[in-house]
Design an enzyme around this catalytic site. Sequence first.
Site, PDB file in Angstrom:
ATOM      1  N   HIS A  78       0.836  -1.194   0.000  1.00 50.24           N
ATOM      2  CA  HIS A  78       0.000   0.000   0.000  1.00 50.24           C
ATOM      3  C   HIS A  78       0.874   1.248   0.000  1.00 50.24           C
ATOM      4  O   HIS A  78       2.040   1.213   0.404  1.00 50.24           O
ATOM      5  CB  HIS A  78      -0.917  -0.004   1.224  1.00 50.24           C
ATOM      6  CG  HIS A  78      -2.006  -1.033   1.135  1.00 50.24           C
ATOM      7  ND1 HIS A  78      -3.004  -1.130   2.075  1.00 50.24           N
ATOM      8  CD2 HIS A  78      -2.261  -1.996   0.215  1.00 50.24           C
ATOM      9  CE1 HIS A  78      -3.823  -2.107   1.736  1.00 50.24           C
ATOM     10  NE2 HIS A  78      -3.385  -2.652   0.611  1.00 50.24           N
ATOM     11  N   GLU A  80       0.777   3.895   1.870  1.00 49.54           N
ATOM     12  CA  GLU A  80       1.217   4.277   3.213  1.00 49.54           C
ATOM     13  C   GLU A  80       2.418   3.442   3.643  1.00 49.54           C
ATOM     14  O   GLU A  80       3.380   3.956   4.218  1.00 49.54           O
ATOM     15  CB  GLU A  80       0.087   4.072   4.238  1.00 49.54           C
ATOM     16  CG  GLU A  80      -1.202   4.793   3.900  1.00 49.54           C
ATOM     17  CD  GLU A  80      -2.200   3.938   3.133  1.00 49.54           C
ATOM     18  OE1 GLU A  80      -3.400   4.030   3.438  1.00 49.54           O
ATOM     19  OE2 GLU A  80      -1.783   3.182   2.225  1.00 49.54           O
ATOM     20  N   CYS A 106      -6.176   1.273   5.600  1.00 48.93           N
ATOM     21  CA  CYS A 106      -6.735  -0.004   6.039  1.00 48.93           C
ATOM     22  C   CYS A 106      -6.159  -0.346   7.413  1.00 48.93           C
ATOM     23  O   CYS A 106      -5.282   0.357   7.927  1.00 48.93           O
ATOM     24  CB  CYS A 106      -6.399  -1.096   5.028  1.00 48.93           C
ATOM     25  SG  CYS A 106      -4.647  -1.595   5.057  1.00 48.93           S
ATOM     26  N   CYS A 109      -2.223  -0.894   7.421  1.00 51.61           N
ATOM     27  CA  CYS A 109      -1.502   0.385   7.383  1.00 51.61           C
ATOM     28  C   CYS A 109      -1.700   1.150   8.688  1.00 51.61           C
ATOM     29  O   CYS A 109      -0.774   1.810   9.172  1.00 51.61           O
ATOM     30  CB  CYS A 109      -1.961   1.218   6.195  1.00 51.61           C
ATOM     31  SG  CYS A 109      -1.461   0.498   4.618  1.00 51.61           S
TER      32      CYS A 109
END
Length: 148
Positions: A78, A80, A106, A109
């Site tokens: 991801h 992040e 999410c 993260c």
Amino acid sequence: MSRPSWSEYFMTITKMVAKRSTCLRRHVGAILVKDKRILATGYNGAPAGLRHCEEVGCLRKDSSVPSGQRHELCRGLHAEQNAIIQAAYHGIPIAGSTLYCTNKPCVICTKMIINAGIERVVYEEGYNDPLADQMLAEAGIEMVRFES
């Protein structure tokens, strides 16, 4: 033309970072900012040196994995995660920073954000992850929805 606010400025950059994404489903960008300075950037995609989903196809689509579920069934990281990893790789401290992200984080993260000491998250799009919301609130991380 009026001068953009700091949030507008950083979110515009975050959207540009998202354009580097190689994900076939969703393009997400993230930047870490402290004292009005960009510390690191990240976008979603395969780890460095590995073939991108654009080349090998989408494991999640091929396995009919619904959005927001089974995050581990994906070749990509991801945005992040990539921003946090880039900062660590280059020895840049990010405790006390703000994460600007095109999408709300999410739960995976979220756990990284909490342990990295990120204090504030500014996001544009919602992401339905009740556990992430609960953990962010419990950790006292300020969540700000950016309205363009």
